[in-house]
Design a protein around this motif. Sequence first.
Motif, mmCIF file in Angstrom:
data_model
loop_
_atom_site.group_PDB
_atom_site.id
_atom_site.type_symbol
_atom_site.label_atom_id
_atom_site.label_comp_id
_atom_site.label_asym_id
_atom_site.label_seq_id
_atom_site.Cartn_x
_atom_site.Cartn_y
_atom_site.Cartn_z
ATOM 1 N N UNK A 1 38.389 25.159 39.329
ATOM 2 C CA UNK A 1 37.998 24.757 37.980
ATOM 3 C C UNK A 1 38.751 25.583 36.944
ATOM 4 N N UNK A 2 38.888 26.879 37.196
ATOM 5 C CA UNK A 2 39.605 27.744 36.259
ATOM 6 C C UNK A 2 41.057 27.305 36.109
ATOM 7 N N UNK A 3 41.684 26.935 37.216
ATOM 8 C CA UNK A 3 43.084 26.504 37.169
ATOM 9 C C UNK A 3 43.235 25.152 36.479
ATOM 10 N N UNK A 4 42.269 24.255 36.696
ATOM 11 C CA UNK A 4 42.322 22.968 36.002
ATOM 12 C C UNK A 4 42.202 23.180 34.501
ATOM 13 N N UNK B 1 46.807 22.072 36.982
ATOM 14 C CA UNK B 1 46.793 20.713 37.510
ATOM 15 C C UNK B 1 45.686 19.940 36.795
ATOM 16 N N UNK B 2 45.664 18.643 36.997
ATOM 17 C CA UNK B 2 44.663 17.818 36.342
ATOM 18 C C UNK B 2 43.300 18.042 36.964
ATOM 19 N N UNK B 3 42.257 17.667 36.228
ATOM 20 C CA UNK B 3 40.894 17.753 36.753
ATOM 21 C C UNK B 3 40.769 16.923 38.023
ATOM 22 N N UNK B 4 41.418 15.772 38.040
ATOM 23 C CA UNK B 4 41.350 14.890 39.209
ATOM 24 C C UNK B 4 42.065 15.504 40.408
ATOM 25 N N UNK B 5 43.208 16.130 40.180
ATOM 26 C CA UNK B 5 43.925 16.781 41.281
ATOM 27 C C UNK B 5 43.102 17.937 41.823
ATOM 28 N N UNK B 6 42.464 18.685 40.936
ATOM 29 C CA UNK B 6 41.604 19.771 41.377
ATOM 30 C C UNK B 6 40.460 19.276 42.226
ATOM 31 N N UNK B 7 39.853 18.162 41.835
ATOM 32 C CA UNK B 7 38.755 17.592 42.620
ATOM 33 C C UNK B 7 39.239 17.181 44.003
ATOM 34 N N UNK B 8 40.408 16.565 44.071
ATOM 35 C CA UNK B 8 40.944 16.157 45.373
ATOM 36 C C UNK B 8 41.133 17.357 46.289
ATOM 37 N N UNK C 1 38.939 18.338 49.771
ATOM 38 C CA UNK C 1 39.598 18.611 51.052
ATOM 39 C C UNK C 1 39.223 19.999 51.554
ATOM 40 N N UNK C 2 39.264 20.991 50.692
ATOM 41 C CA UNK C 2 38.915 22.358 51.084
ATOM 42 C C UNK C 2 37.488 22.422 51.633
ATOM 43 N N UNK C 3 36.566 21.774 50.944
ATOM 44 C CA UNK C 3 35.185 21.786 51.397
ATOM 45 C C UNK C 3 35.024 21.167 52.767
ATOM 46 N N UNK D 1 52.072 19.320 48.661
ATOM 47 C CA UNK D 1 52.266 17.972 48.124
ATOM 48 C C UNK D 1 51.569 17.759 46.781
ATOM 49 N N UNK D 2 50.711 18.677 46.387
ATOM 50 C CA UNK D 2 49.933 18.499 45.156
ATOM 51 C C UNK D 2 50.802 18.674 43.913
ATOM 52 N N UNK D 3 50.400 18.041 42.839
ATOM 53 C CA UNK D 3 51.093 18.141 41.560
ATOM 54 C C UNK D 3 50.568 19.378 40.826
ATOM 55 N N UNK D 4 51.226 20.488 41.066
ATOM 56 C CA UNK D 4 50.790 21.778 40.533
ATOM 57 C C UNK D 4 51.890 22.367 39.665
#
Length: 299
Positions: free
Chosen positions: A103-106, A111-118, A122-124, A220-223
Amino acid sequence: MTLALAPPMDSVFEQSSRPSATTALLFPGAGGHAGCDLNLVWAIAPDLAARAVVEVGADPFKRAELGSRFRQPAIYCASIAAWMRMGRPETGFTAGYSTGEFAALAVAGAFSVEEGLRLVALRGRLLQEAFEDAPPGGMIRVSGMSEQAVHALRRRHGLVLAADNCPGEIVLAGDSIAIWAACTDAVAQGGHCLRLEVPRTLHPASLSAAAAEFEAALHDADIGRPRPGIFSCTTATPIDDVRARLLEGMVKPIEWRSTLLALHEAGARKFVNVGPCDWMGDLVRRTLPAVELGWARAA
């Protein structure tokens, strides 16, 4: 939008006070969620809540008690919703505790809020799968002892450091027998030992497959590069490599006390807990008792 502030100490800033260059936004991890009304995300950020259902495959806000697969994206969304309700402020500093780092990075634009959620979803899932395959173990929160005494206890019983939360509170992890022996030892020394509701403990070996899959997803993430002022909860330094810091967040201890001290040394004077529960507020008060403290929540 004004902050919803809880007045936990004599020195608090007014509810009309706006976040500024000396404000640090703090985002909680997935622990300590009990009693939080995570369903409020539906009222505040329905699009985000609906996307979470798609990413998780079920409504995570109703299933947070069932493990990290649900709890981590639920806390992430609740924290983002609280930030949105604040008016999406950009402040001088940000930091997140464990999962809260996403959340802090978003918020910091990495990255976008949506990318962070994705990534959080996955992490969870990966952590829950690894957790289910891990041997019996547990975690204990040790307090009432000096830092040196706690680390001596850790070495004596073969435990690992999970988190250094604040002065007088360190979390250790290990197998069940070692946890029991360490608790007995701590109490005999006049300390306090709280067994956390974690029936198993993840070790680096059991995390290797999960970490490898998560590393591929990060690649692969848009970071991009976050705005200055965001600090890592594992290194207590400004985040220089987003992918590396997020990956090591799966296997390295949380240095939250050092992170708060580093934020203060860098110039942070107002600390706002952005999320559904105020459990981090106590960690700030015990580490930096003289700072201004607030709580912004999705309520």
